[in-house]
Scaffold this active site. Structure first.
Site, PDB file in Angstrom:
ATOM      1  N   GLU A  61       0.870  -1.307   0.087  1.00  0.00           N
ATOM      2  CA  GLU A  61      -0.008  -0.094  -0.087  1.00  0.00           C
ATOM      3  C   GLU A  61       0.751   1.216   0.060  1.00  0.00           C
ATOM      4  OE1 GLU A  61      -1.727  -1.711   3.204  1.00  0.00           O
ATOM      5  OE2 GLU A  61      -3.810  -1.224   2.653  1.00  0.00           O
TER       6      GLU A  61
ATOM      7  N   CYS B  88       2.887   8.637   1.381  1.00  0.00           N
ATOM      8  CA  CYS B  88       3.544   7.424   2.317  1.00  0.00           C
ATOM      9  C   CYS B  88       3.581   6.414   1.691  1.00  0.00           C
ATOM     10  CB  CYS B  88       2.526   7.340   3.405  1.00  0.00           C
ATOM     11  SG  CYS B  88       2.898   6.052   4.599  1.00  0.00           S
TER      12      CYS B  88
ATOM     13  N   CYS C 289       5.372  -6.809   7.869  1.00  0.00           N
ATOM     14  CA  CYS C 289       6.294  -6.619   8.750  1.00  0.00           C
ATOM     15  C   CYS C 289       6.548  -7.468   9.940  1.00  0.00           C
ATOM     16  CB  CYS C 289       6.062  -5.144   9.488  1.00  0.00           C
ATOM     17  SG  CYS C 289       7.471  -4.283  10.348  1.00  0.00           S
TER      18      CYS C 289
ATOM     19  N   CYS D  66       4.826  -5.013  16.385  1.00  0.00           N
ATOM     20  CA  CYS D  66       4.197  -3.799  17.502  1.00  0.00           C
ATOM     21  C   CYS D  66       2.912  -4.333  17.737  1.00  0.00           C
ATOM     22  CB  CYS D  66       4.668  -2.797  16.816  1.00  0.00           C
ATOM     23  SG  CYS D  66       6.359  -2.244  16.677  1.00  0.00           S
TER      24      CYS D  66
ATOM     25  N   CYS E 290      -0.047  -2.111  15.788  1.00  0.00           N
ATOM     26  CA  CYS E 290      -0.279  -1.892  14.464  1.00  0.00           C
ATOM     27  C   CYS E 290      -0.839  -3.244  13.910  1.00  0.00           C
ATOM     28  CB  CYS E 290       1.376  -1.490  13.925  1.00  0.00           C
ATOM     29  SG  CYS E 290       1.501  -1.535  12.446  1.00  0.00           S
TER      30      CYS E 290
ATOM     31  N   SER F 170      11.161   6.547   8.757  1.00  0.00           N
ATOM     32  CA  SER F 170      10.574   6.195  10.086  1.00  0.00           C
ATOM     33  C   SER F 170      11.150   4.640  10.553  1.00  0.00           C
ATOM     34  CB  SER F 170       9.126   6.489  10.521  1.00  0.00           C
ATOM     35  OG  SER F 170       8.961   5.930  11.553  1.00  0.00           O
TER      36      SER F 170
ATOM     37  N   ASN G 158      -4.827   5.029  15.900  1.00  0.00           N
ATOM     38  CA  ASN G 158      -6.088   4.892  14.808  1.00  0.00           C
ATOM     39  C   ASN G 158      -6.548   3.604  15.125  1.00  0.00           C
ATOM     40  OD1 ASN G 158      -5.555   7.150  13.438  1.00  0.00           O
ATOM     41  ND2 ASN G 158      -3.801   6.520  12.661  1.00  0.00           N
TER      42      ASN G 158
ATOM     43  N   CYS H  17      -2.012   5.983   9.692  1.00  0.00           N
ATOM     44  CA  CYS H  17      -0.673   5.053  10.586  1.00  0.00           C
ATOM     45  C   CYS H  17      -1.296   3.791  10.944  1.00  0.00           C
ATOM     46  CB  CYS H  17      -0.180   6.080  11.389  1.00  0.00           C
ATOM     47  SG  CYS H  17       0.418   7.431  10.898  1.00  0.00           S
TER      48      CYS H  17
HETATM   49  N1  SAH Z   1       7.812   0.636  10.726  1.00  0.00           N
HETATM   50  C1  SAH Z   1       8.002   2.006  10.778  1.00  0.00           C
HETATM   51  C2  SAH Z   1       7.244   2.971   9.968  1.00  0.00           C
HETATM   52  C3  SAH Z   1       5.849   2.673   9.610  1.00  0.00           C
HETATM   53  S1  SAH Z   1       4.764   3.076  10.955  1.00  0.00           S
HETATM   54  C4  SAH Z   1       7.972   2.350  12.312  1.00  0.00           C
HETATM   55  O1  SAH Z   1       7.404   1.449  13.061  1.00  0.00           O
HETATM   56  O2  SAH Z   1       8.519   3.442  12.739  1.00  0.00           O
HETATM   57  C5  SAH Z   1       4.688   4.589  11.207  1.00  0.00           C
HETATM   58  C6  SAH Z   1       4.174   5.213  12.427  1.00  0.00           C
HETATM   59  O3  SAH Z   1       2.915   4.692  12.740  1.00  0.00           O
HETATM   60  C7  SAH Z   1       4.938   4.580  13.748  1.00  0.00           C
HETATM   61  O4  SAH Z   1       5.448   5.578  14.344  1.00  0.00           O
HETATM   62  C8  SAH Z   1       3.899   3.699  14.330  1.00  0.00           C
HETATM   63  O5  SAH Z   1       4.446   3.778  15.704  1.00  0.00           O
HETATM   64  C9  SAH Z   1       2.768   4.200  14.077  1.00  0.00           C
HETATM   65  N2  SAH Z   1       1.546   3.518  14.299  1.00  0.00           N
HETATM   66  C10 SAH Z   1       1.486   2.133  14.186  1.00  0.00           C
HETATM   67  N3  SAH Z   1       0.191   1.885  14.239  1.00  0.00           N
HETATM   68  C11 SAH Z   1      -0.565   2.873  14.683  1.00  0.00           C
HETATM   69  C12 SAH Z   1      -1.941   2.886  14.945  1.00  0.00           C
HETATM   70  N4  SAH Z   1      -2.792   2.102  14.705  1.00  0.00           N
HETATM   71  N5  SAH Z   1      -2.330   4.308  15.347  1.00  0.00           N
HETATM   72  C13 SAH Z   1      -1.249   5.309  15.105  1.00  0.00           C
HETATM   73  N6  SAH Z   1      -0.110   5.115  14.943  1.00  0.00           N
HETATM   74  C14 SAH Z   1       0.393   3.985  14.619  1.00  0.00           C
HETATM   75 FE1  SF4 Z   2       6.130  -2.684  11.615  1.00  0.00          FE
HETATM   76 FE2  SF4 Z   2       6.231  -0.148  12.159  1.00  0.00          FE
HETATM   77 FE3  SF4 Z   2       4.048  -1.682  12.240  1.00  0.00          FE
HETATM   78 FE4  SF4 Z   2       5.781  -1.825  14.219  1.00  0.00          FE
HETATM   79  S1  SF4 Z   2       4.690  -0.103  13.715  1.00  0.00           S
HETATM   80  S2  SF4 Z   2       4.800  -3.608  13.166  1.00  0.00           S
HETATM   81  S3  SF4 Z   2       7.868  -1.582  12.933  1.00  0.00           S
HETATM   82  S4  SF4 Z   2       5.137  -1.290  10.521  1.00  0.00           S
END
Ligand code: SAH
Ligand code: SF4
Length: 344
Positions: free
Chosen positions: A95, A108, A115, A119, A122, A197, A296, A338
């Site tokens: 995406e 973006c 991934c 986390c 996410c 990031s 989110n 995000c």
């Molecule tokens: N993998 C990298 C970049 C992509 S994520 C990283 O983790 O930095 C981009 C941002 O979105 C990161 O700061 C992550 O912590 C945040 N993120 C992930 N899931 C989210 C959610 N459900 N709501 C808001 N931010 C989120």
């Molecule tokens: Fe991967 Fe970034 Fe999502 Fe963490 S927040 S699972 S590093 S995409």
């Protein structure tokens, strides 16, 4: 099979032309036409001899990915689901999100399909790692939306490497793509407008520090203690806060630059005033700015933070002199925000 030229560096293209028995400068011409001129057909590369254009049309290709689905948000964002070429028989998709705003557009892009970092908050983590993207597949996510919107583009393009994937776990391909984005003879974006990031992969931060050409760096902090970070970002057990912040302190910032720290606010988990005060202490020796991202919603066991908590958190950082912004994610209605990218 036709050679794919999208994603190739100037040097790659010089060597490619040499292998065809052409002078290497033809490679540099293709490089400029493709990336600076954004010409995706050889017929349009009018500075090349006709014979060479015809040969390239037979033997090479420049392929932008196929758009499987286009989700247009009420706020003007477009989330693209793009088909990737099958690898080992398994087709994948990924995406990208196009976000227009006053005077600029932000794109973006994903660096991996899925991934592996896991986390907990996410949605992308649910996919696991499907595969790494090539430099061409990363660049295509920038070029395709620019091409689609070319009649109504604003003057400035920002790229954020914040889609699916952990950029530092696909380091070489990501840097190849970034070099082409930042090269004045290619896409020509300013390093001030391209941000990578990371979830805090230490060896990646150290490698980036030594690059002659690099984008801005953002770190997903997301917690104020190791205990908390271990629970929501298992990668913290490998690269804990102390080591991460130490690497950040060593990171050679350019005069105009600050390190960006992203902090996802998870209701009742990491959004207390004490968390904000600990974040102030963690960042005390750094030239930093903080982006607060209210979580989110996704189908995961977390909740959004209360608006008063977000404001209180922001105020505490602000009063201690840390530049802080609340990032209200765009495209939430089409799952383009995000942490919501999961190839649906
Ligand atoms: N993998 C990298 C970049 C992509 S994520 C990283 O983790 O930095 C981009 C941002 O979105 C990161 O700061 C992550 O912590 C945040 N993120 C992930 N899931 C989210 C959610 N459900 N709501 C808001 N931010 C989120
Ligand atoms: Fe991967 Fe970034 Fe999502 Fe963490 S927040 S699972 S590093 S995409």
């Amino acid at each position: 099979m036709a050679a794919e030229l999208l994603g190739k560096s100037r040097q790659d293209l010089r060597e490619y032309c040499q292998a065809l028995g052409q002078p290497p400068y033809r490679g540099a011409q293709i490089y400029r036409s493709l990336y600076a001129g954004r010409r995706f057909g050889f017929a349009e590369m009018t500075d090349l001899p006709v014979k060479l254009r015809e040969r390239l049309a037979r033997e090479a290709s420049i392929s932008l990915p196929q758009v499987v689905r286009r989700h247009a948000s009420a706020d003007g964002c477009v989330r693209y689901l793009l088909a990737l070429a099958a690898e080992n028989g398994a087709p994948a998709s990924v995406e990208a999100v196009f976000m227009p705003s006053e005077g600029r557009q932000t794109i973006c892009v994903s660096t991996q399909a899925g991934c592996a970092v896991d986390c907990r908050f996410c949605l992308t983590a649910r996919l696991g790692l499907l595969r790494n993207l090539s430099p061409g597949e990363i660049l295509a996510q920038v070029l395709l939306p620019l091409e689609e919107h070319k009649d109504r583009l604003a003057g400035q393009t920002n790229v954020v490497l914040m889609g699916q994937g952990e950029p530092f776990l696909n380091y070489d391909a990501v840097l190849e793509a970034v070099r082409i984005m930042l090269d004045g003879e290619a896409l020509g974006f300013s390093p001030k407008h391209v941000t990578l990031s990371t979830s805090g992969i230490l060896p990646g931060i150290e490698r980036l520090a030594a690059e002659p050409v690099r984008p801005k760096l953002a770190i997903s902090l997301n917690a104020s203690t190791d205990e908390q970070r271990d629970a929501i970002m298992p990668i913290n057990r490998k690269y804990p806060l102390n080591a991460l912040l130490e690497a950040c302190r060593r990171y050679p910032l350019r005069p105009w630059e600050r390190l960006t720290f992203e902090y996802v606010l998870l209701g009742g988990v990491n959004d207390a005033p004490e968390d904000a005060r600990r974040v102030v202490r963690l960042l005390s020796l750094l030239r930093a700015k903080v982006n607060l991202i209210p979580w989110n919603p996704a189908d995961l066991p977390f909740r959004e933070p209360a608006p008063e908590r977000v404001e209180e958190f922001r105020r505490i950082l602000w009063e201690k002199g840390i530049p802080v912004f609340v990032r209200l994610s765009r495209g939430r209605d089409v799952m383009a925000a995000c942490g919501q990218l999961a190839s649906l």
